[in-house]
Design an enzyme around this catalytic site. Structure first.
Site, PDB file in Angstrom:
ATOM      1  N   ASP A   1     -21.946  55.768 -15.495  1.00 60.27           N
ATOM      2  CA  ASP A   1     -20.589  55.360 -15.149  1.00 60.27           C
ATOM      3  C   ASP A   1     -20.056  56.390 -14.163  1.00 60.27           C
ATOM      4  O   ASP A   1     -19.843  57.557 -14.514  1.00 60.27           O
ATOM      5  CB  ASP A   1     -19.720  55.317 -16.405  1.00 60.27           C
ATOM      6  CG  ASP A   1     -18.279  54.897 -16.127  1.00 60.27           C
ATOM      7  OD1 ASP A   1     -17.900  54.805 -14.946  1.00 60.27           O
ATOM      8  OD2 ASP A   1     -17.536  54.664 -17.099  1.00 60.27           O
TER       9      ASP A   1
ATOM     10  N   SER B   1     -18.278  49.854   4.406  1.00 65.30           N
ATOM     11  CA  SER B   1     -17.981  48.456   4.697  1.00 65.30           C
ATOM     12  C   SER B   1     -17.434  48.375   6.120  1.00 65.30           C
ATOM     13  O   SER B   1     -17.009  49.393   6.692  1.00 65.30           O
ATOM     14  CB  SER B   1     -16.934  47.936   3.704  1.00 65.30           C
ATOM     15  OG  SER B   1     -16.360  46.721   4.145  1.00 65.30           O
TER      16      SER B   1
ATOM     17  N   TYR C   1      -8.520  48.532  -0.397  1.00 68.20           N
ATOM     18  CA  TYR C   1      -9.968  48.623  -0.182  1.00 68.20           C
ATOM     19  C   TYR C   1     -10.260  49.392   1.106  1.00 68.20           C
ATOM     20  O   TYR C   1     -11.100  50.304   1.117  1.00 68.20           O
ATOM     21  CB  TYR C   1     -10.559  47.219  -0.118  1.00 68.20           C
ATOM     22  CG  TYR C   1     -12.069  47.182  -0.039  1.00 68.20           C
ATOM     23  CD1 TYR C   1     -12.858  47.696  -1.059  1.00 68.20           C
ATOM     24  CD2 TYR C   1     -12.720  46.610   1.065  1.00 68.20           C
ATOM     25  CE1 TYR C   1     -14.240  47.658  -0.994  1.00 68.20           C
ATOM     26  CE2 TYR C   1     -14.093  46.561   1.142  1.00 68.20           C
ATOM     27  CZ  TYR C   1     -14.858  47.084   0.115  1.00 68.20           C
ATOM     28  OH  TYR C   1     -16.231  47.041   0.192  1.00 68.20           O
TER      29      TYR C   1
ATOM     30  N   LYS D   1     -12.284  53.030   1.597  1.00 66.26           N
ATOM     31  CA  LYS D   1     -13.476  53.132   2.434  1.00 66.26           C
ATOM     32  C   LYS D   1     -13.259  54.078   3.614  1.00 66.26           C
ATOM     33  O   LYS D   1     -14.177  54.800   4.010  1.00 66.26           O
ATOM     34  CB  LYS D   1     -13.902  51.744   2.922  1.00 66.26           C
ATOM     35  CG  LYS D   1     -14.412  50.835   1.810  1.00 66.26           C
ATOM     36  CD  LYS D   1     -15.647  51.412   1.126  1.00 66.26           C
ATOM     37  CE  LYS D   1     -16.232  50.466   0.084  1.00 66.26           C
ATOM     38  NZ  LYS D   1     -17.426  51.030  -0.592  1.00 66.26           N
TER      39      LYS D   1
END
Length: 288
Positions: free
Chosen positions: A62, A140, A153, A157
């Site tokens: 984890d 990404s 998001y 990133k």
């Protein structure tokens, strides 16, 4: 090709699961990190352990657990030195940026940024001692652009790109590479599992704009449902495997899938970044 020992995070599904298989098929020894190994991800663990084309060992991992990250790395290092870490675990919230709560933002960064920091800190000591290693972190196209409804998001990133690139320059004389892979949209369950904003009153204040999340997710899912080869997540897995098999120096950034202008951004920024690093090197390396 030399067989490498590779640890990959978030290997229970999507790009992580496909990458574990691609690497094992090429003869590498893969440790597939995932949460809840004997519970909700038991089927994925069984599938990977039974993969017929190579050695895949599922491990409990984890990336939000400091002690767990360190323990997993120590256990693997006792069996074989980790040559490659692939930071793949991540989540992709989608929705009006203001309507995500601070707790949601903290949970996101705990995986997408701090999870990478935890894993890097766990592997870098042994890698520095050996003066050898490779860290591949999954970014990404959203790591190069700001996009509506992807504010959190994109922020996570962008932050991890800066962190991983800075590490690249600090580690390059130690025989270790920190590099980034920047996929565009690919057909994984990130779309169907994307967390939504939790602040309902603020969503209502935006009126019809609040429906933009569903429209965007529907657009992406429709694109994936068409079965276009460029959106097949196997492409990302194979490109990651290519980078593992490549000899140094590797590119800092590798874009995969529909371009979306990412290569143009990377090509434009690269010489500017190179000039900055050239000017700073004599200072931080103590040559002045």
């Amino acid at each position: 090709m030399t067989s490498k020992t590779i640890l990959i995070t978030g290997a229970s599904r999507g790009i992580g699961l496909r990458t574990a298989k691609s690497l094992a098929a090429r003869g590498h020894s893969v440790y597939a990190g995932m949460r809840d190994l004997n519970g909700r991800n038991a089927a994925a663990a069984t599938e990977l352990a039974a993969f017929p084309e190579g050695r895949i060992v599922p491990v409990e991992l984890d990336v939000t657990d400091d002690a767990g990250c360190a323990a997993a790395v120590a256990t693997i290092e006792a069996e074989a030195p980790i040559d490659v870490l692939i930071n793949n675990a991540g989540i992709m919230p989608v929705g009006l940026t203001e309507a995500f709560t601070l707790d949601q933002a903290k949970d996101l960064f705990d995986v997408n940024l701090y999870g990478i920091m935890r894993m890097n800190r766990a592997v870098l000591g042994p890698m520095r001692a050996r003066k050898s290693g490779l860290i591949i972190s999954l970014s990404s196209a959203a790591g190069r652009f700001g996009m509506p409804y992807f504010g959190l998001y994109c922020a996570s990133k962008w932050a991890m790109e800066a962190y991983c690139e800075s590490l690249h320059y600090e580690l390059e004389t130690l025989g270790i590479e920190s590099i980034l892979v920047e996929p565009s949209g690919h057909g994984t369950d990130l779309v169907t599992t994307a967390p939504a904003p939790a602040d309902a009153p603020r969503l209502r204040e935006y009126g019809d704009l609040a429906k933009g999340r569903e429209r965007l997710l529907g657009m992406f899912q429709g694109m994936f449902d068409q079965g276009d080869a460029s959106t097949d997540a196997v492409n990302v897995a194979e490109r990651i495997a290519d980078l593992v098999d490549m000899t140094a120096p590797r590119p800092i950034r590798t874009q995969v899938g529909q371009d979306m202008g990412v290569r143009a951004v990377n090509d434009a920024v690269l010489p500017i970044q190179a000039e900055l690093i050239k000017a700073l090197k004599p200072v931080y390396r103590g040559a002045v």
